[in-house]
Scaffold this active site. Structure first.
Site, PDB file in Angstrom:
ATOM      1  N   ASP A 171       0.826  -1.199   0.000  1.00 10.17           N
ATOM      2  CA  ASP A 171       0.000   0.000   0.000  1.00 10.17           C
ATOM      3  C   ASP A 171       0.868   1.259   0.000  1.00 10.17           C
ATOM      4  O   ASP A 171       1.949   1.270   0.597  1.00 10.17           O
ATOM      5  CB  ASP A 171      -0.902  -0.013   1.244  1.00 10.17           C
ATOM      6  CG  ASP A 171      -2.076   0.939   1.103  1.00 10.17           C
ATOM      7  OD1 ASP A 171      -2.315   1.445  -0.008  1.00 10.17           O
ATOM      8  OD2 ASP A 171      -2.744   1.194   2.121  1.00 10.17           O
ATOM      9  N   ASN A 218     -10.216  -3.333  -5.212  1.00 13.74           N
ATOM     10  CA  ASN A 218      -9.429  -2.409  -6.053  1.00 13.74           C
ATOM     11  C   ASN A 218      -9.923  -2.424  -7.501  1.00 13.74           C
ATOM     12  O   ASN A 218      -9.712  -1.462  -8.244  1.00 13.74           O
ATOM     13  CB  ASN A 218      -7.939  -2.793  -6.080  1.00 13.74           C
ATOM     14  CG  ASN A 218      -7.196  -2.530  -4.785  1.00 13.74           C
ATOM     15  OD1 ASN A 218      -6.220  -3.224  -4.483  1.00 13.74           O
ATOM     16  ND2 ASN A 218      -7.624  -1.532  -4.019  1.00 13.74           N
TER      17      ASN A 218
END
Ligand code: FPP
Length: 215
Positions: free
Chosen positions: A2, A50
């Site tokens: 991330d 995502n």
């Protein structure tokens, strides 16, 4: 992995640039892990959620998957690394699927190391997919039959590391994480270094794992 977007933003660059630099760190960090004794690592490139990002970002990351495989194919062969992409790959273009399948096929007999990329992967998807596969062959599901059909089989992660400052699992290996250790780093993924990996492993080695027992 991330933090690509925030890393790029801090440099006044596009999110795409962040993903590009982020993807260039994957193999290097995998090597650093193997040098410290790790034999299997899974890099979470795209979660099921995502995939709701804009089409341009999704397509860019799928192209990065293709170019990373092409760039490191000979490293996989030379270092006897078994390569696998886990997740729901049904939305990927055929050209990318072919490249994945080729790399998986050519490395399938290696057992020294495993490098997995999780793409359009979610723990919910993994469990439902395993249950459906298990039901094709078994009337009832038990622990062993379900584990057999998970994307990781029964290889569960000892350690799950998330970069980027947030302390959450974001649908990663929900079943497999039952007794994993967790480490959360503030470092944004493109900035991750070999020193970070060394300190992660050092912390892991100093953790007593009990698996619910009294030690
Ligand atoms: C999370 O950062 C990162 C992703 C959703 C994509 C990760 C992808 C790569 C590292 C590149 C692809 C690699 C391969 C091998 C295919 P974010 O975009 O959520 O960052 P932010 O939280 O800072 O916005």
């Amino acid at each position: 992995m991330d933090g690509n977007g925030r890393w790029a933003k801090s440099l006044g660059q596009s999110r795409q640039y962040g993903h590009q630099v982020g993807s260039s760190r994957v193999y290097e960090i995998f090597k650093a892990c193997t040098e410290l004794g790790c034999r299997t690592a899974t890099f979470f490139a795209m979660s099921s959620e995502n995939m709701n990002r804009n089409e341009a970002e999704i397509s860019f990351i799928s192209q990065l998957l293709k170019s990373s495989i092409n760039e490191h194919f000979s490293d996989l062969i030379d270092n006897k690394i078994k390569f696998k992409v886990i997740g729901d790959l049904s939305s990927l273009p055929n050209k990318i699927l072919e490249i994945i399948q080729h790399a998986e096929n050519e490395t399938k007999n290696f057992s020294a190391y495993n490098l997995n990329i999780a793409y359009n992967y979610g723990g919910h998807w993994d469990i439902i997919n395993a249950a459906n596969l298990a039901l094709l062959n078994h009337k009832q599901i038990n622990y062993e039959t379900l584990c057999k059909y998970l994307s990781t089989s029964e290889n569960y992660p000892d350690l799950i590391v998330r970069t980027g400052g947030y302390k959450r699992l974001s649908n990663f290996m929900l079943w497999q994480a039952a007794y994993s250790e967790f480490q959360f780093l503030d470092v944004l993924w493109p900035d991750i270094s070999k020193n970070d990996i060394e300190s992660i492993f050092h912390n892991y080695e100093n953790t007593q794992r009990k698996f619910g027992l009294v030690k």
